[in-house]
Design a protein around this motif. Structure first.
Motif, mmCIF file in Angstrom:
data_model
loop_
_atom_site.group_PDB
_atom_site.id
_atom_site.type_symbol
_atom_site.label_atom_id
_atom_site.label_comp_id
_atom_site.label_asym_id
_atom_site.label_seq_id
_atom_site.Cartn_x
_atom_site.Cartn_y
_atom_site.Cartn_z
ATOM 1 N N CYS A 152 10.734 44.623 57.805
ATOM 2 C CA CYS A 152 10.581 45.724 56.766
ATOM 3 C C CYS A 152 9.952 44.963 55.525
ATOM 4 O O CYS A 152 9.261 45.577 54.643
ATOM 5 C CB CYS A 152 11.783 46.552 56.593
ATOM 6 S SG CYS A 152 12.170 47.218 58.109
ATOM 7 N N TYR A 174 6.331 44.943 54.198
ATOM 8 C CA TYR A 174 5.771 46.066 55.137
ATOM 9 C C TYR A 174 5.221 47.087 54.382
ATOM 10 O O TYR A 174 5.999 47.891 53.925
ATOM 11 C CB TYR A 174 6.662 46.391 56.252
ATOM 12 C CG TYR A 174 5.951 47.574 57.274
ATOM 13 C CD1 TYR A 174 5.160 47.029 58.358
ATOM 14 C CD2 TYR A 174 6.043 48.929 57.077
ATOM 15 C CE1 TYR A 174 4.373 48.286 59.170
ATOM 16 C CE2 TYR A 174 5.340 49.848 57.796
ATOM 17 C CZ TYR A 174 4.714 49.503 58.698
ATOM 18 O OH TYR A 174 4.185 50.388 59.738
ATOM 19 N N PHE A 213 7.168 47.656 51.319
ATOM 20 C CA PHE A 213 8.664 48.105 51.334
ATOM 21 C C PHE A 213 9.321 46.797 50.845
ATOM 22 O O PHE A 213 9.073 45.678 51.123
ATOM 23 C CB PHE A 213 9.198 48.509 52.777
ATOM 24 C CG PHE A 213 10.451 48.984 52.933
ATOM 25 C CD1 PHE A 213 10.663 50.210 52.422
ATOM 26 C CD2 PHE A 213 11.560 48.211 53.131
ATOM 27 C CE1 PHE A 213 12.002 50.486 52.345
ATOM 28 C CE2 PHE A 213 12.776 48.578 52.927
ATOM 29 C CZ PHE A 213 12.926 50.112 52.544
ATOM 30 N N CYS A 243 16.495 49.412 55.380
ATOM 31 C CA CYS A 243 16.499 50.789 54.970
ATOM 32 C C CYS A 243 17.830 51.458 54.885
ATOM 33 O O CYS A 243 18.580 51.373 55.702
ATOM 34 C CB CYS A 243 15.660 51.809 55.786
ATOM 35 S SG CYS A 243 13.776 51.030 55.986
ATOM 36 N N HIS A 295 14.276 55.304 55.021
ATOM 37 C CA HIS A 295 13.313 54.465 53.721
ATOM 38 C C HIS A 295 13.960 54.465 52.425
ATOM 39 O O HIS A 295 13.165 54.114 51.455
ATOM 40 C CB HIS A 295 11.980 54.996 53.755
ATOM 41 C CG HIS A 295 11.033 55.015 55.052
ATOM 42 N ND1 HIS A 295 10.032 55.654 55.356
ATOM 43 C CD2 HIS A 295 11.383 54.461 56.239
ATOM 44 C CE1 HIS A 295 9.593 55.611 56.584
ATOM 45 N NE2 HIS A 295 10.413 54.648 57.178
ATOM 46 N N ASP A 333 18.671 51.097 58.870
ATOM 47 C CA ASP A 333 17.498 51.117 59.887
ATOM 48 C C ASP A 333 16.869 49.837 59.506
ATOM 49 O O ASP A 333 16.492 49.524 58.411
ATOM 50 C CB ASP A 333 16.600 52.369 59.448
ATOM 51 C CG ASP A 333 15.569 52.366 60.481
ATOM 52 O OD1 ASP A 333 15.142 51.485 61.378
ATOM 53 O OD2 ASP A 333 14.488 53.416 60.226
ATOM 54 N N VAL A 383 14.197 46.345 61.180
ATOM 55 C CA VAL A 383 13.152 45.846 62.092
ATOM 56 C C VAL A 383 13.133 44.272 62.019
ATOM 57 O O VAL A 383 12.971 43.768 60.949
ATOM 58 C CB VAL A 383 11.705 46.418 62.162
ATOM 59 C CG1 VAL A 383 11.052 45.941 63.226
ATOM 60 C CG2 VAL A 383 11.667 48.031 62.028
ATOM 61 N N ASP A 441 13.809 47.230 66.807
ATOM 62 C CA ASP A 441 13.887 48.260 65.670
ATOM 63 C C ASP A 441 15.039 48.976 66.196
ATOM 64 O O ASP A 441 15.194 49.583 67.219
ATOM 65 C CB ASP A 441 12.519 49.249 65.770
ATOM 66 C CG ASP A 441 12.782 50.225 64.671
ATOM 67 O OD1 ASP A 441 13.710 50.536 63.804
ATOM 68 O OD2 ASP A 441 11.555 50.939 64.580
ATOM 69 N N HIS A 457 8.246 56.108 67.639
ATOM 70 C CA HIS A 457 6.814 55.477 68.048
ATOM 71 C C HIS A 457 6.720 54.324 68.926
ATOM 72 O O HIS A 457 7.912 54.114 69.405
ATOM 73 C CB HIS A 457 6.711 54.704 66.407
ATOM 74 C CG HIS A 457 7.689 53.993 66.135
ATOM 75 N ND1 HIS A 457 7.900 52.622 66.088
ATOM 76 C CD2 HIS A 457 8.891 54.206 65.313
ATOM 77 C CE1 HIS A 457 9.084 52.246 65.753
ATOM 78 N NE2 HIS A 457 9.579 53.219 64.933
ATOM 79 N N MET A 493 5.194 47.013 64.667
ATOM 80 C CA MET A 493 6.299 47.766 64.511
ATOM 81 C C MET A 493 5.939 49.277 64.890
ATOM 82 O O MET A 493 6.881 49.942 65.256
ATOM 83 C CB MET A 493 6.739 47.972 62.828
ATOM 84 C CG MET A 493 7.858 48.556 62.384
ATOM 85 S SD MET A 493 8.147 48.891 60.783
ATOM 86 C CE MET A 493 8.262 47.111 59.822
ATOM 87 N N HIS A 494 5.104 49.660 64.483
ATOM 88 C CA HIS A 494 4.481 51.321 64.949
ATOM 89 C C HIS A 494 3.321 51.246 65.652
ATOM 90 O O HIS A 494 2.136 50.566 65.242
ATOM 91 C CB HIS A 494 4.052 51.908 63.450
ATOM 92 C CG HIS A 494 5.453 52.097 62.727
ATOM 93 N ND1 HIS A 494 5.425 51.873 61.498
ATOM 94 C CD2 HIS A 494 6.782 52.480 63.080
ATOM 95 C CE1 HIS A 494 6.629 51.962 60.900
ATOM 96 N NE2 HIS A 494 7.511 52.396 61.850
ATOM 97 N N GLU A 525 14.124 58.011 67.463
ATOM 98 C CA GLU A 525 14.985 57.918 66.321
ATOM 99 C C GLU A 525 15.108 59.470 65.871
ATOM 100 O O GLU A 525 14.501 59.793 64.727
ATOM 101 C CB GLU A 525 14.458 56.702 65.360
ATOM 102 C CG GLU A 525 12.924 56.825 65.069
ATOM 103 C CD GLU A 525 12.408 55.861 64.053
ATOM 104 O OE1 GLU A 525 13.428 55.839 63.058
ATOM 105 O OE2 GLU A 525 11.527 55.415 63.982
ATOM 106 N N GLU A 572 18.679 54.972 66.136
ATOM 107 C CA GLU A 572 17.304 54.742 66.971
ATOM 108 C C GLU A 572 17.534 53.424 67.786
ATOM 109 O O GLU A 572 18.369 52.464 67.368
ATOM 110 C CB GLU A 572 16.344 54.268 65.832
ATOM 111 C CG GLU A 572 15.360 53.653 66.262
ATOM 112 C CD GLU A 572 14.153 53.064 65.205
ATOM 113 O OE1 GLU A 572 14.609 53.023 63.910
ATOM 114 O OE2 GLU A 572 13.080 53.031 65.508
HETATM 115 N N1 MF3 Z 1 12.564 52.385 61.698
HETATM 116 C C1 MF3 Z 1 11.804 52.392 60.698
HETATM 117 C C2 MF3 Z 1 10.582 53.331 60.925
HETATM 118 O O1 MF3 Z 1 10.193 53.282 62.169
HETATM 119 C C3 MF3 Z 1 11.726 51.397 59.863
HETATM 120 C C4 MF3 Z 1 10.720 51.302 58.937
HETATM 121 S S1 MF3 Z 1 10.676 49.753 57.799
HETATM 122 C C5 MF3 Z 1 9.830 50.224 56.496
HETATM 123 O O2 MF3 Z 1 10.044 53.779 60.323
HETATM 124 F F1 MF3 Z 1 9.739 48.975 56.102
HETATM 125 F F2 MF3 Z 1 8.848 50.773 56.836
HETATM 126 F F3 MF3 Z 1 10.789 50.608 55.742
#
Ligand code: MF3
Ligand code: CO
Length: 260
Positions: free
Chosen positions: A57, A60, A63, A68, A77, A94, A96, A105, A168, A174-175, A201, A232
């Protein structure tokens, strides 16, 4: 495009998922009145790095942190800060981690000391809805089946489902595709197949489903400032069944030890 993982890649996903789970287990040991959320962020960042992971994160899309932080009315967030936890708060954490190129995640909402039983019920229901969603996640079913299962479970209990944010696909990114909403119709959306890795989630509100984004551009809170809960897991579909790659066992072990 939905990227289906090979058995070797799923093995790497298992390792990333285990590290994010252990990180939340470490953070769980520190949750108590008076502890700042920045302290929790430092614990998590150091734990990830000490165990061969990268806090995914952090940086990212700008961020600024490892975790989070979702206190009470914060949905997702939020930033770690000098805010010191208070008895009666709930805090969703939250995060990752990237390990050897793959992402894990997970999120868990913790009670700080004794909390209002109504808020406890929101947390319990949200956690249960995650497992209801997982139960609906079967090869040959569709993403809409997961979404509908979560929505039905929560709305029947008087809670509302945040719609602007969703689960996701996950892997090297991550996404990834597909989006995994927490509301919608059964029988729609992509078919669930072997090799898919997804995050479910649920973000569930006590009051209305409406949210606002704060002026920092990230912090998402309920419009009515009533509490919101969030859990999640990262999952893989392997050998015609769903495998939950993350686990809350480390968290629940840590919490149990504290109250004996
Ligand atoms: N589980 C959160 C998501 O899928 C993790 C966000 S990390 C961030 O959105 F960096 F975007 F904040
Ligand atoms: Co996620």
């Amino acid at each position: 495009m939905i990227y289906l993982k090979t058995p070797e890649e799923i093995n790497q996903m298992r390792a990333a998922a285990d590290l994010v789970s252990r990180t939340l287990g470490e953070v769980a040991k520190w949750i108590a009145p008076g502890v700042t959320t920045l302290k929790l962020d430092t614990i998590a960042r150091e734990f990830m790095r000490d165990n061969g992971g990268r806090p995914a994160c952090l940086g990212y899309e700008g961020f600024p942190a490892t975790l989070c932080i979702e206190v009470n009315e914060t949905v997702v967030h939020g930033f770690p800060s000098n805010y010191a936890l208070r008895e009666g708060d709930i805090i969703g954490i939250d995060t990752v981690v990237e390990k050897d190129g793959f992402m894990g995640d997970s999120c868990y909402t913790f009670a700080v000391g004794d909390i209002d039983p109504k808020v406890m019920d929101l947390c319990r229901t949200t956690k249960e809805s995650l497992y209801v969603g997982i139960e609906a996640c079967r090869p040959g079913h569709r993403i809409g089946d997961i979404a509908n299962a979560v929505q039905t479970y929560c709305e029947h209990r008087g809670y509302s489902v945040v719609r602007e944010m969703c689960g996701h696909g996950i892997g090297r990114d991550m996404h990834e595709a597909p989006e995994v909403p927490n509301y919608g119709r059964r029988g729609i959306g992509p078919v669930i197949r072997n090799g898919m890795c997804i995050c479910i989630e649920p973000m569930i509100n006590m009051g209305s489903r409406n949210i606002v984004i704060e002026r920092d551009g990230w912090t998402c809170r309920t419009k009515d400032r009533k509490p919101s809960a969030h859990y999640e897991h990262t999952l893989a579909i392997v050998d015609d069944h769903v495998e939950i790659l993350t686990t809350f066992d480390y968290i629940e072990e840590a919490l149990k030890d504290r109250f004996i």
